[in-house]
Design an enzyme around this catalytic site. Sequence first.
Site, short mmCIF file in Angstrom:
data_model
loop_
_atom_site.label_atom_id
_atom_site.label_comp_id
_atom_site.label_asym_id
_atom_site.label_seq_id
_atom_site.Cartn_x
_atom_site.Cartn_y
_atom_site.Cartn_z
N GLU A 105 0.84 -1.21 0.00
CA GLU A 105 0.00 0.00 0.00
C GLU A 105 0.86 1.25 0.00
O GLU A 105 0.56 2.24 -0.67
CB GLU A 105 -0.94 -0.03 1.20
CG GLU A 105 -1.99 -1.14 1.07
CD GLU A 105 -2.81 -1.31 2.31
OE1 GLU A 105 -2.23 -1.53 3.40
OE2 GLU A 105 -4.05 -1.24 2.23
N GLU A 125 -3.87 -9.45 4.13
CA GLU A 125 -4.67 -9.11 5.29
C GLU A 125 -5.84 -10.07 5.53
O GLU A 125 -6.22 -10.33 6.65
CB GLU A 125 -5.21 -7.67 5.15
CG GLU A 125 -4.16 -6.60 5.27
CD GLU A 125 -3.42 -6.32 3.98
OE1 GLU A 125 -3.47 -7.16 3.05
OE2 GLU A 125 -2.74 -5.27 3.91
#
Length: 699
Positions: A105, A125
């Site tokens: 990210e 995640e």
Amino acid sequence: MTTHYEVHGTVARITLSNPPVNGLGHATRLSITDNLQKANADAAIKSIVITGAGKAFSGGADIKEFGSPKAMQEPNLLSVISAVENSSKPVVAAIHSVCMGGGLELALGCHYRIAAPGCSVALPEVKLGLLPGAGGTQRLPRALGVEPALNMIVSGEPVKSELLAQIPGQKLFDKMASSAESLQEEALVFAQSIADTRPLPLVRSLPCKHPKGDAYFQFARNMVKGMAKNFPAPLKCVDAVEAATKRKFEDGMLFERELFINLMWTPESRALRHIFMAERAASKIPDVPADTPQREIKSIAVIGAGTMGGGIAMNFLNAGIPVRMLEMKQEALDRGLATIRKNYEAQVKKGKLKQDKYEQRMGLLSTTLSYDDLKDADLVIEAVFEEMGVKEKVFKELDRVMKPGAILASNTSTLDVNQIAGFTQRPQDVVGMHFFSPANIMKLLEVVRGEKTGKDVLATVMALAKKIRKTAVVSGVCDGFIGNRMIEQYGRQGGFLLDEGCTPEQVDKAAEKFGFAMGPFRMGDLAGNDIGWAIRKRRYQEKPDMKYSKTADLLCEKGRFGQKTGAGWYDYLPGKRDAIPSAEVVQMIEAHRASLGITPRKISDEEIVQRLVFALVNEAAHILEEGIANKASDIDMVYLMGYGFPIFRGGPMLYADQLGLFNVVQAMHRFAQNPLDDAKFWQPAPLLARLAAEGKTFN
Ligand code: T1G
């Protein structure tokens, strides 16, 4: 210092340096923004490179911070990524090795990305019961395309950088470095080359559409529903990516944030994060320092070519370690070899194993009928008949032939490892390695530490377990070690429940609704009811005052050992494994109740599950306070990896913590009032009683 700052000509390089994987903890995040400001304030700097030191670009947000205020402390990851995007000088991410979660990210917030080949790129995640919470669900679809991005986000699986670079139209990587070694140099040259050019549009400004919109996402939801049983995160991943195609970027980010925070507080995410840390904590033994010297293991010997011996051998062959297998008779060796070959050929047929790999593994396997041929092995594992007399003969032979420094391991599932060590002159080299059947599949390995087992032997076996992809948990010496000692109490409760009014099917269904892969009776039919029968016969001698239901013995006296005899607690059609409720067994149970003068009562699923699970918890509390297990999370790993405890509940100890130990103890006091149960057993273990009274938890 958690980032380094260097200037190369007109390029400032910020290197994340927070071992072991450059987790983006608060200190690292702060250091990135500080150095970004520094580079922007320096007129001599025209462009910026961000990269990672050591074995990762970044493994993502610092999981160890989760649940603490630090995780959200400014600058949180969103703020760091904003700072990168708003940098007045273009920022280039130089990506290598591992680029995962928040690390990817962060890279997606940069103006450019250059990657080395062979880098594992992932948004994992979902494996922690979450979804990317710093823009991954909004930026990756813009950089990679909706479908490849959704696949990565929902699976959490890593993809190699060179494969991602081949996706048509992808804007994830602006350039691929020719190698990992040349990445840094190429990144600096690339950063110089773009310094005075108009930067490309940020990933956040790229369009994000799917041609078949609703239809595609409906399809995606249907696919995910099937695989996400008990886990809420995967479906939320679909919602977040769909939002990227339907909402403005800022709105999509707010939606992602809302979903992320909600998932963070789900019990399922708590469980998955607990398992992530517990699995890694299991390899740490309190009094065995991480730098304890290990013995070199270049070759292994396995005694016994039966089901266990063959499965054990395969673990090492799969890791490229030569194995010599010993049996007493040639036909036993031939049978063992044929079984190993059959197992591999089945994998080759399913396309799970390449032919050349299969041949390479078989090439590492040799057999012998003579102990003398084993003398050069660095580790020998016996997997012979579970009877102390047999073990004695084997270990006396091993003591005679094995070279000094060889590790002598027993695969015993309950016998006393100290007594086994006593058959040799080298008890410091003796250890238990309890594999679970099928040994080449089950991830759990109980490493049984004898009183005299050397610390270097433990360190060696724990490292070897990692190499053969096992989750190893250290157990002290007691009857049943950790898992089998717990399952014995679980089985006892199952028997009492039958005596009091349940059918096997009712107990199994309640346990399976709770999330167990298989209830106690279906599992008994699969493993063989005669195994428990043999243990109970021993128990009746050793502990005559231990209370048992007689139902299981009655079943075994009828020869109903389970699938292997075509009938057990359930009936089975020939060649089939479907458990069919048996009228004969129900009658047998009813007759047995009548003979005891018991009037059957209706028992709720909740009571069934509480008695089964709290029996595990109470026995585990004894195991913990006796020091048989080092920590509660080890016990969770044993029961998750070896006994089918539902992953989404994180293990019996975490489950009890989440219920509240006070509530567990209250329920146990209720069970102790039941005359047909074992009041003595339901006295809470002192550790459990103390933690409950103090409002504390196991973990
Ligand atoms: N945070 C903290 N510690 C970590 C970590 C992490 N992300 N990843 C690994 N470690 C520790 C691990 O506990 C162990 O510690 C050591 O590093 C080596 O790990 C906002 C919220 C990176 C592929 O899920 O997949 O970003 O035992 O034995 O086999 O969207 O670790 O030495 O004390 O596994 O070489 C997302 C999880 C986080 C990646 C390296 N990232 N890590 O594998 O070593 S959530 C992940 C891994 C997130 C954002 C969200 C692997 C690895 P110790 P290891 P490895």
